[in-house]
Design an enzyme around this catalytic site. Structure first.
Site, short mmCIF file in Angstrom:
data_model
loop_
_atom_site.label_atom_id
_atom_site.label_comp_id
_atom_site.label_asym_id
_atom_site.label_seq_id
_atom_site.Cartn_x
_atom_site.Cartn_y
_atom_site.Cartn_z
N ALA A 75 -3.05 -3.24 -6.34
CA ALA A 75 -3.80 -3.19 -7.60
C ALA A 75 -5.29 -3.03 -7.36
CB ALA A 75 -3.52 -4.44 -8.43
N GLU A 76 -5.85 -3.87 -6.51
CA GLU A 76 -7.30 -3.80 -6.28
C GLU A 76 -7.68 -2.51 -5.57
OE1 GLU A 76 -11.21 -6.32 -5.22
OE2 GLU A 76 -9.33 -7.34 -5.63
N ALA A 77 -6.87 -2.04 -4.65
CA ALA A 77 -7.19 -0.82 -3.91
C ALA A 77 -7.18 0.40 -4.83
CB ALA A 77 -6.20 -0.63 -2.76
#
Length: 157
Positions: free
Chosen positions: A55-57
């Site tokens: 998600a963050e990437a």
């Protein structure tokens, strides 16, 4: 996998897990991952931390592109784990912007797996996330070429 290749450079942790990017743009980032033991918890299902990493990437890559290849930093991640994905299954991921401002962006990220039967809606949602990012940070001198490397990868997809 060549650690000097531009594709490896864009997100080493995801590449080490076997994540493959399918699309990189300012409006959508997507890819997929075949679940191996590297990304599963002892119960042979996708580790929640790997879902958060994806998600963050994806949100960070999209926000970086949307900000004109400026440096971004995640400042908040909210994730809901909805269903398990088992060892050997393929998990698909897509990220898209909810709000794109000069300094703050919010991205939605969805992970799903395919149902075993053919149906009109062939997705089983694994997790949903919201990622808030601060944009426009200065790029440190030792990675000044990172935006150019990302542009090379985008041109190859």
């Amino acid at each position: 996998m060549d650690p000097k290749s531009p594709e490896f450079i864009i997100d080493q942790p995801l590449k080490i897990l076997g994540f493959v990017f399918d699309e990189l743009s300012a409006t959508r980032v997507s890819g997929h991952l075949t679940l191996t033991e590297k990304c599963c918890q002892p119960f042979k299902v996708l580790h929640g931390g790997v879902s958060a990493l994806i998600a963050e990437a994806l949100a960070s890559l999209g926000a970086g592109i949307a900000s004109g290849f400026k440096r971004v930093a995640g400042i908040h991640l909210s994730i809901h784990h909805l269903r398990p994905a088992a060892l050997g299954e393929i998990v698909f991921a897509e990220s898209f912007p909810v709000s794109v401002g000069k300094n703050i962006q919010v991205w939605e990220v969805r992970l799903w797996k395919a149902k075993k039967t053919e149906t009109p809606d062939n997705k089983i949602m694994v997790s949903t996330s919201r990622v808030t990012l601060f944009c426009g940070l200065p790029i440190p001198d030792h990675v000044k070429d990172a935006p150019d490397e990302l542009k090379k990868v985008i041109s190859k997809l």
